[in-house]
Design an enzyme around this catalytic site. Sequence first.
Site, PDB file in Angstrom:
ATOM      1  N   SER A 100     -11.613  38.708 -16.325  1.00 16.75           N
ATOM      2  CA  SER A 100     -10.904  39.655 -17.189  1.00 16.75           C
ATOM      3  C   SER A 100      -9.785  40.302 -16.383  1.00 16.75           C
ATOM      4  O   SER A 100      -9.968  40.628 -15.205  1.00 16.75           O
ATOM      5  CB  SER A 100     -11.864  40.727 -17.716  1.00 16.75           C
ATOM      6  OG  SER A 100     -11.153  41.796 -18.292  1.00 16.75           O
ATOM      7  N   HIS A 140     -33.956  32.343 -35.128  1.00 19.04           N
ATOM      8  CA  HIS A 140     -33.180  33.486 -35.633  1.00 19.04           C
ATOM      9  C   HIS A 140     -32.695  34.379 -34.484  1.00 19.04           C
ATOM     10  O   HIS A 140     -32.406  35.559 -34.686  1.00 19.04           O
ATOM     11  CB  HIS A 140     -34.012  34.335 -36.613  1.00 19.04           C
ATOM     12  CG  HIS A 140     -34.797  33.520 -37.586  1.00 19.04           C
ATOM     13  ND1 HIS A 140     -34.244  33.000 -38.727  1.00 19.04           N
ATOM     14  CD2 HIS A 140     -36.089  33.107 -37.561  1.00 19.04           C
ATOM     15  CE1 HIS A 140     -35.171  32.311 -39.384  1.00 19.04           C
ATOM     16  NE2 HIS A 140     -36.295  32.347 -38.692  1.00 19.04           N
TER      17      HIS A 140
END
Length: 477
Positions: free
Chosen positions: A282, A152
């Site tokens: 970026s 999880h």
Amino acid sequence: MNNEIYSNPLCERYSSKEMMYNFSPDKKFSTWRKLWIALAESEKELGLNISQEQIEEMKKNIYNIDYELAAKKEKEFRHDVMAHVHTFGTQAPLAMPIIHLGATSAFVGDNTDLIQIKDGLQIIKTKLINVMSNLSKFALDNKSVATLGFTHFQAAQLTTVGKRATLWLQSLMLDLEELEFREKTLRFRGVKGTTGTQASFKDLFNGDFSKVEELDILVSKKMGFDKRFSVTGQTYDRKVDSEIMNLLANIAQSAHKFTNDLRLLQHLKEVEEPFEKSQIGSSAMAYKRNPMRSERISSLAKFVIALQQSTAMVASTQWFERTLDDSANKRLSLPQAFLAVDAILIIWNNIMEGLVVYDKIIEKHIMSELPFMATEYIIMECVKAGGDRQKLHERIRVHSMEAGKQVKVEGKDNDLIDRIVNDDYFKLDKTKLLSILKPKNFIGFASEQTEKFINTEIKPILEKYKNLLGMDSELKV
């Protein structure tokens, strides 16, 4: 390159030359001509009045394709196969009377599709084997590097970096098993006539069913197929396309799962895909190291997975012996799925050739969680010394909650072990306890499992396909 019209990014940016050639006009239409030659040769061998001179003339013009004339003829006839029959006949005039003799359009169209599928699977298999080889090396190199396991995406018991890689590898092993099955069971459409009854060939061979059967076998073998469909409509069962697309989608699923894990690990700064010296992460944030390769794989994988529905709908909605509502779909779906999976495996192999593991960051993350994982051991040791299991569990639960606050609320180190050692109820020797708190003591048989899996499951595969190893994984962009 014409910059005024749309170009397919799969060709311009992602896929390999060999896969693009596999679905190119040159491969398609030269294969049509090879099929017409195989048909003529087989008909001649079975007694029809076809000369060797006609066949030789056809063979000399396999790759001499006049695309301008073919386009002109298709505009005139509104029929692509007949356009190419006449184009071929113009270049091989002696053979014109016997080109496509007894055949229907699906003879060249469907059989060529099956040849492209067969050859495409071989290209995919080569790249799949190379990714598996690099994954197996990575797994063995890191078989004992302890790391947090996650369920999880919450910290769970430890595993190792190499053991986790075996899970990615096992998915590809299952994909390879399916690919081998599809290769083994792929059938040729062969020579079946307009509705699959071979009526035209019955006329050609004066009702001799055995000769028509032999014709079917001869053509199939000349085109490289041992298996053929015993019965068809006008087309081969479109279930085949859906099954092949299932395989391609399964490979895409395996790749996407890998990139999900890798991107999460890169966020944790534990494992990182290659980042080149001049690469820009970026346009605005110069410090960023975005997982571009993994994101490209996941993007292409979604495209392939979505395409599966397309072939499933085509297979399920065909009418009787055939309809033509499969044609445009087939031109788009299967070739693009093959091109996309080809690209996925190139990128994946590129990642594996430069994947970086940051051991110190991994160890830091382990040590922040390991005290919690040691609590089961502590309870067992104290029970052995006469303690009450339920009371021990409750006291550890309380200490764990407080230690958790220290980490999450105060931003401090995990002090659970100190809390337990300083609690007189536990009566534990701190030196002994700290000696136990080593990551290698909490990885179970992860190292052994990794080694056994590679040796028993993967090495035989790599040995079987050793002639396929070695591939260019340079990215286009």
